[in-house]
Design an enzyme around this catalytic site. Sequence first.
Site, PDB file in Angstrom:
ATOM      1  CD  GLU A   1       9.598   1.427   2.019  1.00 60.36           C
ATOM      2  OE1 GLU A   1       9.258   2.377   1.262  1.00 60.36           O
ATOM      3  OE2 GLU A   1      10.354   0.509   1.671  1.00 60.36           O
TER       4      GLU A   1
ATOM      5  CD  GLU B   1       1.609  -9.573  12.182  1.00 61.41           C
ATOM      6  OE1 GLU B   1       1.104 -10.521  11.561  1.00 61.41           O
ATOM      7  OE2 GLU B   1       2.465  -9.706  13.068  1.00 61.41           O
TER       8      GLU B   1
HETATM    9  C1  LIG Z   1       3.328  -0.628  17.166  1.00 66.08           C
HETATM   10  C2  LIG Z   1       3.459  -0.971  15.712  1.00 66.08           C
HETATM   11  C3  LIG Z   1       4.250  -2.050  15.338  1.00 66.08           C
HETATM   12  C4  LIG Z   1       4.410  -2.352  13.982  1.00 66.08           C
HETATM   13  N1  LIG Z   1       5.255  -3.384  13.620  1.00 66.08           N
HETATM   14  C5  LIG Z   1       5.542  -3.563  12.297  1.00 66.08           C
HETATM   15  C6  LIG Z   1       6.552  -4.499  11.900  1.00 66.08           C
HETATM   16  O1  LIG Z   1       7.170  -5.186  12.724  1.00 66.08           O
HETATM   17  N2  LIG Z   1       6.841  -4.603  10.583  1.00 66.08           N
HETATM   18  C7  LIG Z   1       6.212  -3.869   9.636  1.00 66.08           C
HETATM   19  O2  LIG Z   1       6.525  -4.011   8.467  1.00 66.08           O
HETATM   20  N3  LIG Z   1       5.231  -2.990   9.977  1.00 66.08           N
HETATM   21  C8  LIG Z   1       4.891  -2.816  11.285  1.00 66.08           C
HETATM   22  N4  LIG Z   1       3.933  -1.907  11.650  1.00 66.08           N
HETATM   23  C9  LIG Z   1       3.233  -1.139  10.624  1.00 66.08           C
HETATM   24  C10 LIG Z   1       1.779  -1.520  10.507  1.00 66.08           C
HETATM   25  O3  LIG Z   1       1.657  -2.772   9.905  1.00 66.08           O
HETATM   26  C11 LIG Z   1       1.066  -0.397   9.746  1.00 66.08           C
HETATM   27  O4  LIG Z   1       1.016   0.730  10.613  1.00 66.08           O
HETATM   28  C12 LIG Z   1      -0.321  -0.799   9.302  1.00 66.08           C
HETATM   29  O5  LIG Z   1      -0.243  -1.768   8.291  1.00 66.08           O
HETATM   30  C13 LIG Z   1      -1.126   0.404   8.788  1.00 66.08           C
HETATM   31  O6  LIG Z   1      -0.393   1.159   7.896  1.00 66.08           O
HETATM   32  P1  LIG Z   1      -0.311   2.749   8.066  1.00 66.08           P
HETATM   33  O7  LIG Z   1       0.128   3.018   9.448  1.00 66.08           O
HETATM   34  O8  LIG Z   1       0.493   3.306   6.969  1.00 66.08           O
HETATM   35  O9  LIG Z   1      -1.803   3.245   7.939  1.00 66.08           O
HETATM   36  P2  LIG Z   1      -2.579   3.572   6.570  1.00 66.08           P
HETATM   37  O10 LIG Z   1      -2.359   2.483   5.583  1.00 66.08           O
HETATM   38  O11 LIG Z   1      -2.255   4.961   6.155  1.00 66.08           O
HETATM   39  O12 LIG Z   1      -4.087   3.512   7.057  1.00 66.08           O
HETATM   40  C14 LIG Z   1      -4.731   4.593   7.707  1.00 66.08           C
HETATM   41  C15 LIG Z   1      -6.231   4.281   7.784  1.00 66.08           C
HETATM   42  O13 LIG Z   1      -6.751   4.148   6.456  1.00 66.08           O
HETATM   43  C16 LIG Z   1      -7.428   2.925   6.315  1.00 66.08           C
HETATM   44  N5  LIG Z   1      -7.247   2.415   4.947  1.00 66.08           N
HETATM   45  C17 LIG Z   1      -6.112   2.361   4.207  1.00 66.08           C
HETATM   46  N6  LIG Z   1      -6.354   1.791   3.023  1.00 66.08           N
HETATM   47  C18 LIG Z   1      -7.668   1.458   3.009  1.00 66.08           C
HETATM   48  C19 LIG Z   1      -8.525   0.827   2.067  1.00 66.08           C
HETATM   49  N7  LIG Z   1      -8.078   0.389   0.893  1.00 66.08           N
HETATM   50  N8  LIG Z   1      -9.822   0.646   2.404  1.00 66.08           N
HETATM   51  C20 LIG Z   1     -10.295   1.070   3.598  1.00 66.08           C
HETATM   52  N9  LIG Z   1      -9.533   1.666   4.541  1.00 66.08           N
HETATM   53  C21 LIG Z   1      -8.233   1.849   4.250  1.00 66.08           C
HETATM   54  C22 LIG Z   1      -6.763   1.995   7.336  1.00 66.08           C
HETATM   55  O14 LIG Z   1      -7.622   0.941   7.686  1.00 66.08           O
HETATM   56  C23 LIG Z   1      -6.503   2.954   8.490  1.00 66.08           C
HETATM   57  O15 LIG Z   1      -7.652   3.051   9.279  1.00 66.08           O
HETATM   58  C24 LIG Z   1       3.730  -1.601  12.997  1.00 66.08           C
HETATM   59  C25 LIG Z   1       2.922  -0.536  13.398  1.00 66.08           C
HETATM   60  C26 LIG Z   1       2.801  -0.199  14.725  1.00 66.08           C
HETATM   61  C27 LIG Z   1       1.954   0.986  15.102  1.00 66.08           C
END
Ligand SMILES: Cc1cc2nc3c(=O)[nH]c(=O)nc-3n(C[C@H](O)[C@H](O)[C@H](O)COP(=O)(O)OP(=O)(O)OC[C@H]3O[C@@H](n4cnc5c(N)ncnc54)[C@H](O)[C@@H]3O)c2cc1C
Length: 390
Positions: free
Chosen positions: A136, A372
Amino acid sequence: MTQETAEHASPLTVLAEDEIIFRDSVRAFAEAQIRPLVREMDEHAKIPRSLVDRLFELGIMGIEVPESYGGSGGTFFHAVLAVEELSRVDPSVGVLVDVQNTLVINALLRWGSDEVKRRYLPALAAKTVGAYALSEAASGSDAFALTTRAREDGDAYVLTGRKLWITNGNEADLFIVFATINPDAGYRGITAFLVERGFQGFSVGRKEDKLGIRASSTCELILEDCRVPRANVLGEIGKGYKTAIETLNEGRIGIGAQMIGLAKGALQHAVAYTKERKQFGKAIAEFQAVQHQLARAAVEVEAATLTVYNAARLREANRPFLTEAAICKVFSSEVAERVASLAVNLFGGNGFVKEYPVEKLYRDAKIGQIYEGTSNLQLQTIAKQLLGSG
Ligand SMILES: Cc1cc2nc3c(=O)[nH]c(=O)nc-3n(C[C@H](O)[C@H](O)[C@H](O)COP(=O)(O)OP(=O)(O)OC[C@H]3O[C@@H](n4cnc5c(N)ncnc54)[C@H](O)[C@@H]3O)c2cc1C
């Protein structure tokens, strides 16, 4: 070593007869049916339905679905091989097939009741694309902070909320949607629901305009008082976190496969181009500096392949594979980025334009470090095991 142990210690990259036949058929399909469409699909940010239909006909949209449900009765390793071979040509098609098999069908096989399996597996193997909706806007890495709400109402649950970044959002007719039945219960409230596109209150929202894997649709899902029959709860109420963790642990081996496929595709282009392109009176592949760059890329591709195949074989042998899956995803996504970048360099100016295939692979590679579970999250898993707190 006894003769017997030597016989059991099969080299990781030696495939069984059926695996070779399967891989070769996907490879031939990808070259003949996908290669000609790659640029157009990237430009139009769309995989045509006619191609999706052909993926079904080939049997790679229901690889692990048992034959009794109309599937191919294959293995997890077959799915890994399919994703690798498709991604060698187009990582967008690779991820469509990956989500279908390693997340959606995998979750149904493991967590679906007999009734759920009877209802959905034949369709998933024949014509229905699936999607997996966990993320989300405010819960990505912290996936279990999700706020999509499921309220019990008679023989159904009523879902309200928004999902973001959902792969296959445009093509899918079946969505595994994670929602909480009780936000106060934290991760113990999370439950997985099977939502059909036609359910009232469900709609697919905005499609993202992306850097790479542009042909793969990534969409918002909107649930407004969406009524989901109780029979469509996948697994147990409040155990959705387990479904999510376990399927994603396996799914990320599929992303590893996507990334080694991409790296192999980029290296293949680089080898062909450098043998063809002449400067200073000879093919640029004759310069030792170029040879060493190609050789280094080959070293990395081989190493990444071993990590992916090892994680996949461990999973197939029902042995622990959590750390190995994290290792394969971190490493193969970095290798894919490096090898695709080298390919761009070796194509020179031609590496920078859309007429040639490598700039796309360079853009496509980036996603491996994000979805993922980002690389930081994978490193966290590896560090936990390393430091004994896992
Ligand atoms: C093209 C695409 C396809 C996708 N497909 C799906 C799908 O089919 N289903 C689904 O459910 N999701 C999907 N996603 C979502 C995807 O899994 C998330 O974007 C991903 O898990 C990262 O979450 P976020 O974007 O909120 O980044 P954030 O969680 O906000 O992370 C931002 C940065 O902070 C870092 N960070 C966050 N927490 C920590 C921590 N504890 N320690 C160190 N670093 C941290 C991360 O490594 C990253 O570099 C997709 C995303 C994209 C871009």
